[in-house]
Write a protein that holds these residues in place. Structure first.
Motif, mmCIF file in Angstrom:
data_model
loop_
_atom_site.group_PDB
_atom_site.id
_atom_site.type_symbol
_atom_site.label_atom_id
_atom_site.label_comp_id
_atom_site.label_asym_id
_atom_site.label_seq_id
_atom_site.Cartn_x
_atom_site.Cartn_y
_atom_site.Cartn_z
ATOM 1 N N PRO A 63 0.841 -1.177 0.115
ATOM 2 C CA PRO A 63 0.065 0.054 0.097
ATOM 3 C C PRO A 63 0.793 1.370 -0.039
ATOM 4 C CG PRO A 63 -0.634 -1.700 1.851
ATOM 5 C CD PRO A 63 0.543 -2.176 1.321
ATOM 6 N N SER A 64 0.616 2.035 -0.784
ATOM 7 C CA SER A 64 1.313 3.493 -0.939
ATOM 8 C C SER A 64 0.544 4.697 -0.515
ATOM 9 C CB SER A 64 1.675 3.703 -2.537
ATOM 10 O OG SER A 64 0.660 3.920 -3.223
ATOM 11 N N GLU A 65 1.315 5.810 -0.157
ATOM 12 C CA GLU A 65 0.347 7.167 -0.240
ATOM 13 C C GLU A 65 -0.461 7.447 -1.147
ATOM 14 O OE1 GLU A 65 1.990 11.701 0.206
ATOM 15 O OE2 GLU A 65 2.953 10.244 1.680
ATOM 16 N N ASN A 66 0.018 6.976 -2.418
ATOM 17 C CA ASN A 66 -1.022 7.382 -3.544
ATOM 18 C C ASN A 66 -2.435 6.667 -3.310
ATOM 19 O OD1 ASN A 66 0.544 9.253 -4.743
ATOM 20 N ND2 ASN A 66 1.324 7.503 -6.149
ATOM 21 N N HIS A 67 -2.277 5.369 -2.863
ATOM 22 C CA HIS A 67 -3.503 4.410 -2.671
ATOM 23 C C HIS A 67 -4.261 5.015 -1.769
ATOM 24 C CE1 HIS A 67 -0.877 0.771 -4.150
ATOM 25 N NE2 HIS A 67 -1.755 1.041 -5.156
ATOM 26 N N ILE A 68 -3.407 5.477 -0.686
ATOM 27 C CA ILE A 68 -4.247 5.945 0.484
ATOM 28 C C ILE A 68 -5.197 7.382 0.164
ATOM 29 C CG2 ILE A 68 -4.359 6.644 3.007
ATOM 30 C CD1 ILE A 68 -4.264 3.546 2.306
ATOM 31 N N ARG A 69 -4.194 8.202 -0.475
ATOM 32 C CA ARG A 69 -4.662 9.450 -1.066
ATOM 33 C C ARG A 69 -5.967 9.324 -1.772
ATOM 34 N NH1 ARG A 69 -2.038 13.947 -0.058
ATOM 35 N NH2 ARG A 69 0.305 13.783 0.347
ATOM 36 N N ALA A 70 -6.016 8.290 -2.674
ATOM 37 C CA ALA A 70 -7.161 7.952 -3.649
ATOM 38 C C ALA A 70 -8.162 7.676 -2.829
ATOM 39 C CB ALA A 70 -6.653 7.055 -4.339
ATOM 40 N N TYR A 71 -8.152 6.694 -1.772
ATOM 41 C CA TYR A 71 -8.985 6.290 -0.813
ATOM 42 C C TYR A 71 -9.742 7.490 -0.115
ATOM 43 C CZ TYR A 71 -11.444 3.845 2.715
ATOM 44 O OH TYR A 71 -12.367 3.550 3.850
ATOM 45 N N LEU A 72 -8.843 8.543 0.426
ATOM 46 C CA LEU A 72 -9.298 9.546 1.396
ATOM 47 C C LEU A 72 -10.189 10.406 0.395
ATOM 48 C CD1 LEU A 72 -6.364 10.161 3.567
ATOM 49 C CD2 LEU A 72 -8.493 9.156 4.191
ATOM 50 N N ALA A 126 -9.999 -9.370 13.143
ATOM 51 C CA ALA A 126 -9.475 -8.331 12.269
ATOM 52 C C ALA A 126 -7.818 -7.819 12.766
ATOM 53 C CB ALA A 126 -10.172 -7.135 12.312
ATOM 54 N N THR A 127 -7.250 -7.960 11.669
ATOM 55 C CA THR A 127 -5.825 -7.433 11.920
ATOM 56 C C THR A 127 -5.461 -6.404 10.887
ATOM 57 O OG1 THR A 127 -5.165 -9.722 12.706
ATOM 58 C CG2 THR A 127 -3.288 -8.166 12.156
ATOM 59 N N PRO A 128 -6.202 -5.144 11.139
ATOM 60 C CA PRO A 128 -5.963 -4.052 10.044
ATOM 61 C C PRO A 128 -4.463 -3.838 9.704
ATOM 62 C CG PRO A 128 -7.204 -3.314 12.209
ATOM 63 C CD PRO A 128 -6.491 -4.758 12.333
ATOM 64 N N ASN A 129 -4.341 -3.903 8.313
ATOM 65 C CA ASN A 129 -3.106 -3.602 7.861
ATOM 66 C C ASN A 129 -2.249 -2.383 8.143
ATOM 67 O OD1 ASN A 129 -1.556 -2.279 5.631
ATOM 68 N ND2 ASN A 129 -1.635 -4.326 4.932
ATOM 69 N N ARG A 130 -1.385 -2.508 8.744
ATOM 70 C CA ARG A 130 -0.781 -1.432 9.518
ATOM 71 C C ARG A 130 0.071 -0.531 8.717
ATOM 72 N NH1 ARG A 130 3.337 0.646 12.663
ATOM 73 N NH2 ARG A 130 2.751 1.036 14.740
ATOM 74 N N ARG A 131 0.356 -0.896 7.606
ATOM 75 C CA ARG A 131 0.937 0.096 6.656
ATOM 76 C C ARG A 131 -0.172 1.209 6.359
ATOM 77 N NH1 ARG A 131 5.770 0.720 3.404
ATOM 78 N NH2 ARG A 131 5.479 1.881 1.611
ATOM 79 N N MET A 132 -1.163 0.663 5.956
ATOM 80 C CA MET A 132 -2.535 1.529 5.564
ATOM 81 C C MET A 132 -2.871 2.592 6.661
ATOM 82 S SD MET A 132 -5.185 -1.229 3.829
ATOM 83 C CE MET A 132 -6.355 0.061 3.633
ATOM 84 N N ILE A 133 -2.655 1.899 7.923
ATOM 85 C CA ILE A 133 -3.008 2.797 9.076
ATOM 86 C C ILE A 133 -2.065 3.859 9.196
ATOM 87 C CG2 ILE A 133 -3.514 2.762 11.605
ATOM 88 C CD1 ILE A 133 -5.703 1.478 9.886
ATOM 89 N N GLU A 134 -0.580 3.446 9.036
ATOM 90 C CA GLU A 134 0.261 4.548 8.954
ATOM 91 C C GLU A 134 0.315 5.613 8.323
ATOM 92 O OE1 GLU A 134 3.723 2.004 8.660
ATOM 93 O OE2 GLU A 134 3.813 1.453 10.692
ATOM 94 N N ILE A 135 0.025 5.305 7.014
ATOM 95 C CA ILE A 135 -0.006 6.344 5.955
ATOM 96 C C ILE A 135 -1.250 7.296 6.070
ATOM 97 C CG2 ILE A 135 -0.321 6.534 3.432
ATOM 98 C CD1 ILE A 135 1.008 3.937 3.042
ATOM 99 N N ALA A 136 -2.467 6.585 6.454
ATOM 100 C CA ALA A 136 -3.692 7.366 6.879
ATOM 101 C C ALA A 136 -3.327 8.171 8.039
ATOM 102 C CB ALA A 136 -4.658 6.500 7.172
#
Length: 170
Positions: A63-72, A126-136
């Motif tokens: 997961p990248s910053e671009n993925h999470i920006r698109a999601y937000l 549930a084990t939320p993807n930590r990288r997604m959480i860190e980026i968000a």
């Protein structure tokens, strides 16, 4: 009150028909086939492709910053009048992380801990993807509040597949 529905891929088409979400998020690996049964005009769909990993690995896409920006940005277009449905392959890591992020965005600063506890109660596996959480956490400027809250609930119980559940989107 808006609703965030979380599920594994095999539950998507049925939940789309029953709940009529206005927005659907697919979080799948780059090579996965995807047919979620969303008819034209039935809702807005965001298809993000990355592997369920927390650290970069050769041959896999993290997961990248671009993925999470698109999601937000996608979340900004969801007014909450109809459900938001989020799925990944198994409904255990990527989709719970995305649901947690959506709930935190909707509930605002200071909600991180309570939403993490609610997530654990609704989805013990549930084990939320930590990288997604860190980026968000970084993009939302939460000063590690999201990371600390998700770390506090720990790893979920072992399972091959998650079950469908929902969180309040406020």
């Amino acid at each position: 009150m808006s609703r965030i529905i979380v599920c594994p891929l095999h539950d998507v088409s049925g939940l789309v028909q029953i709940n009529r979400p206005s927005h659907v998020v697919s979080l799948m690996s780059p090579t996965a086939d995807l047919d979620i049964g969303l008819a034209d005009g039935q809702g807005e769909h965001l298809d993000l492709r990355f592997n369920d990993i927390n650290q970069p690995q050769d041959g896999l896409l993290a997961p990248s910053e671009n993925h999470i920006r698109a999601y937000l940005d996608f979340l900004d277009r969801w007014d909450g009048s109809a459900p938001l449905l989020i799925h990944c392959w198994a409904g255990v890591s990527r989709s719970p992380a995305a649901a947690y992020i959506a709930a935190v965005v909707r509930h605002g600063i200071g909600s991180e801990h309570d939403i993490a506890l609610t997530l654990r109660a609704k989805a013990p596996y549930a084990t939320p993807n930590r990288r997604m959480i860190e980026i968000a956490d970084n993009l939302l400027q939460r000063q590690s509040a999201m990371i600390v809250a998700v770390d506090a609930i720990g790893r979920g119980s072992d399972t091959a597949w998650g079950s469908s559940f929902s969180l309040s989107g406020r």
